[in-house]
Scaffold this motif. Structure first.
Motif, PDB file in Angstrom:
ATOM      1  N   VAL A 108       0.845  -1.198   0.000  1.00 27.28           N
ATOM      2  CA  VAL A 108       0.000   0.000   0.000  1.00 27.28           C
ATOM      3  C   VAL A 108       0.879   1.246   0.000  1.00 27.28           C
ATOM      4  N   ARG A 109       1.897   1.251   0.846  1.00 29.10           N
ATOM      5  CA  ARG A 109       2.794   2.412   0.907  1.00 29.10           C
ATOM      6  C   ARG A 109       3.491   2.623  -0.424  1.00 29.10           C
ATOM      7  N   ARG A 110       3.936   1.555  -1.046  1.00 30.66           N
ATOM      8  CA  ARG A 110       4.637   1.675  -2.332  1.00 30.66           C
ATOM      9  C   ARG A 110       3.738   2.313  -3.387  1.00 30.66           C
ATOM     10  N   ALA A 111       2.481   1.891  -3.426  1.00 26.13           N
ATOM     11  CA  ALA A 111       1.537   2.490  -4.376  1.00 26.13           C
ATOM     12  C   ALA A 111       1.338   3.968  -4.067  1.00 26.13           C
ATOM     13  N   ALA A 112       1.314   4.323  -2.776  1.00 21.55           N
ATOM     14  CA  ALA A 112       1.144   5.728  -2.391  1.00 21.55           C
ATOM     15  C   ALA A 112       2.358   6.559  -2.783  1.00 21.55           C
ATOM     16  N   TYR A 113       3.571   6.030  -2.589  1.00 26.63           N
ATOM     17  CA  TYR A 113       4.778   6.761  -2.992  1.00 26.63           C
ATOM     18  C   TYR A 113       4.735   7.068  -4.491  1.00 26.63           C
ATOM     19  N   ARG A 114       4.336   6.086  -5.269  1.00 32.16           N
ATOM     20  CA  ARG A 114       4.299   6.273  -6.722  1.00 32.16           C
ATOM     21  C   ARG A 114       3.294   7.366  -7.103  1.00 32.16           C
ATOM     22  N   SER A 115       2.117   7.343  -6.488  1.00 26.80           N
ATOM     23  CA  SER A 115       1.120   8.357  -6.827  1.00 26.80           C
ATOM     24  C   SER A 115       1.568   9.746  -6.378  1.00 26.80           C
ATOM     25  N   LEU A 116       2.219   9.830  -5.230  1.00 25.93           N
ATOM     26  CA  LEU A 116       2.726  11.116  -4.773  1.00 25.93           C
ATOM     27  C   LEU A 116       3.817  11.653  -5.701  1.00 25.93           C
ATOM     28  N   ALA A 117       4.635  10.771  -6.243  1.00 25.90           N
ATOM     29  CA  ALA A 117       5.675  11.199  -7.178  1.00 25.90           C
ATOM     30  C   ALA A 117       5.070  11.846  -8.420  1.00 25.90           C
ATOM     31  N   ILE A 118       3.836  11.486  -8.737  1.00 24.40           N
ATOM     32  CA  ILE A 118       3.148  12.054  -9.902  1.00 24.40           C
ATOM     33  C   ILE A 118       2.443  13.357  -9.539  1.00 24.40           C
ATOM     34  N   HIS A 119       1.745  13.363  -8.413  1.00 25.62           N
ATOM     35  CA  HIS A 119       0.882  14.496  -8.080  1.00 25.62           C
ATOM     36  C   HIS A 119       1.531  15.534  -7.167  1.00 25.62           C
ATOM     37  N   ALA A 120       2.463  15.127  -6.335  1.00 25.62           N
ATOM     38  CA  ALA A 120       3.069  16.070  -5.386  1.00 25.62           C
ATOM     39  C   ALA A 120       4.507  15.670  -5.096  1.00 25.62           C
ATOM     40  N   PRO A 121       5.382  15.742  -6.100  1.00 22.21           N
ATOM     41  CA  PRO A 121       6.769  15.314  -5.876  1.00 22.21           C
ATOM     42  C   PRO A 121       7.476  16.131  -4.792  1.00 22.21           C
ATOM     43  N   ASP A 122       7.138  17.421  -4.667  1.00 19.73           N
ATOM     44  CA  ASP A 122       7.782  18.229  -3.630  1.00 19.73           C
ATOM     45  C   ASP A 122       7.359  17.766  -2.237  1.00 19.73           C
ATOM     46  N   SER A 123       6.087  17.390  -2.108  1.00 20.77           N
ATOM     47  CA  SER A 123       5.616  16.894  -0.813  1.00 20.77           C
ATOM     48  C   SER A 123       6.305  15.580  -0.462  1.00 20.77           C
TER      49      SER A 123
END
Length: 367
Positions: A108-123
Motif C-alpha cells: 500500500v505504501r509503495r503504491a502511495a509513494y508512486r502516486s505522490l511522485a506524480i501528483h506532489a513530488p515536492d511533498s
C-alpha cells in the motif's frame, strides 16, 4: 459472466472518448465502494473510476472507510491515484497519498509513494527529508528510505539513510537505490521497445535485446504499459504478440520479486474474497469446513473470465463424526461464508485435514 465483462465495456466507453453521464458516474462510485469489505476486495473498479470519473475517485472520503478493507483494496486505490493525470485532482490525490504512506502494509505504501511522485513530488521529497533525521521514529525513517526510490535525492541523503543505525532502514535505502537505478534503464529500454513495436517489421528484431532486458528489470508499472500496448490495434500483429510475450515473462519475474519484499505480496488484477465455508462432493455424505481464499480475474479481449484459489481445511474436528478422512480429487461444491452462494470447483489433489489445496473454478463465479 456479464459482471466480469462490464469493466471491459466501460473501458470501451473510455476509449471512445465519450463523457459519462452524472448518474453513471455516481453509480460507478457506489459500485466501487460496495465492492470493498473486510472479506472481499474488487480492485478492478478503482482503475476504471480513475480513468472514467477521476473527480469522483479523489473526492470520496475513502479514508473514513478503508480501515475496514483488505490490504489489496487500499493498494488498488493507491495505484488508481497514480493513473490520474496531474491536474485539478492532484491536491486531493496527494492528500490521500500522504495518508496511505503511513499504512502498515508495504504494498500500500509503495503504491502511495508512486502516486505522490506524480501528483506532489515536492511533498514526497519533503517527507523523505523530514524522515531522514535519526531523531524521528524508526518507522518514519524506514518510510523515508522506501520513498527515496520515487524522488530525486542527493547521494548524501541516500548515504545518510543507508548508514542509519537500524537495519530495516539501511536495507530499505539500499533497495530504493537499486530500484531507482533500474527505473532509469527501464525508461530507456521501454522507449526503444515501444518505438520498435510501432514501426514493426525488422525494427522488432533490432530491439529484441532491449525487450529481454525490460522483462528482467521492469516492475508492475512496466507490465501495465506492455499490456496496454499489446492491445493496440494500430500495432502490427507480430509486434503485439512480442509485447504480450514480454509481459508474460515480466509477470513471472515480478511475482517472484514481490515475494522478496519486506512483506511478501501477491498481486491480483480482478477481485479476491476470503472467508469460512464448506466443501462437499456429489454422492458423498462428507461436508468439510474450510477456509477459502479465492481470486476472480475479469479477463480481457484475449482471456476469458476465470477464478480459482486455495482452500485450507481445518483439523479433524471439522470433519463430521464417522466421516471420511479425505475428500477425493475431482469436482466439488464450495459454499461460501454467507451460506447462499455456491460454486463448483475442481480439486486436483485429495483434500485432507489441516491441508492447503489449490482449486479451479469450473463454472461462473458464485453470484
Amino acid at each position: 459472466l456479464l459482471a466480469a465483462q462490464l469493466p471491459l465495456q466501460l473501458m470501451e466507453v473510455r476509449d471512445s472518448a465519450r463523457e459519462l453521464p452524472d448518474n453513471l458516474r455516481a453509480a460507478l462510485l457506489d459500485r466501487t465502494s460496495r465492492g470493498q469489505t473486510a472479506s472481499r476486495a474488487e480492485m478492478t473498479w478503482f482503475a476504471i473510476l480513475a480513468q472514467l470519473a477521476p473527480a469522483e475517485l479523489v473526492q470520496d472520503p475513502w479514508e473514513a472507510q478503508w480501515s475496514a478493507w483488505l490490504d489489496d483494496a487500499r493498494e488498488a486505490l493507491g495505484q488508481a491515484l497514480g493513473l490520474i493525470p496531474p491536474g485539478p485532482q492532484s491536491a486531493r490525490a496527494a492528500d490521500l497519498g500522504l495518508l496511505l504512506v503511513m499504512d502498515p502494509c508495504y504494498a500500500v505504501r509503495r503504491a502511495a509513494y508512486r502516486s505522490l511522485a506524480i501528483h506532489a513530488p515536492d511533498s514526497l521529497r519533503g517527507f523523505v527529508e523530514v524522515g531522514m533525521s535519526t531523531e524521528t521514529p524508526t518507522a518514519l525513517r524506514r518510510r523515508a528510505a522506501e520513498a527515496a526510490e520515487w524522488v530525486d535525492v542527493t547521494p548524501g541523503q541516500l548515504a545518510a539513510l543507508a548508514a542509519d543505525p537500524e537495519l530495516d532502514v539501511r536495507e530499505a535505502a539500499r533497495a530504493a537505490e537499486r530500484s531507482a537505478r533500474r527505473r532509469v534503464w527501464v525508461d530507456d529500454y521501454m522507449g526503444t521497445v515501444l518505438s520498435a513495436a510501432r514501426e514493426g517489421g525488422d525494427a522488432v528484431l533490432g530491439a529484441w535485446r532491449h525487450g529481454a532486458a525490460l522483462a528482467q528489470l521492469g516492475d508492475d508499472g512496466t507490465l501495465r504499459q506492455l499490456r496496454q500496448r499489446a492491445q493496440d490495434p494500430q500495432i502490427e500483429p507480430h509486434a503485439r504478440y512480442w509485447l504480450g510475450h514480454l509481459s508474460q515473462q515480466l509477470e513471472t519475474r515480478w511475482r517472484k520479486a514481490m515475494i522478496e519484499w519486506p512483506q511478501p505480496w501477491e498481486q491480483y488484477d480482478g477481485a479476491i474474497e476470503q472467508g469460512d465455508g464448506t466443501l462437499s462432493k456429489d454422492g458423498e455424505a462428507t461436508v468439510v469446513r474450510v477456509r477459502y481464499f479465492l481470486w476472480q480475474s475479469p479477463g480481457d479481449h484475449v482471456k476469458l473470465p476465470s477464478w480459482g484459489g486455495t482452500i485450507s481445511s481445518f483439523g479433524e474436528e471439522a470433519w463430521p463424526p464417522g466421516g471420511a478422512s479425505i475428500v477425493k480429487p475431482g469436482e466439488a461444491e464450495l459454499t461460501l461464508q454467507d451460506g447462499q452462494r455456491k460454486g463448483r470447483v475442481w480439486c486436483g489433489l485429495p483434500v485432507m485435514p489441516r491441508g492447503r489445496h489449490p482449486v479451479d473454478g469450473v463454472e461462473t463465479y458464485p453470484a
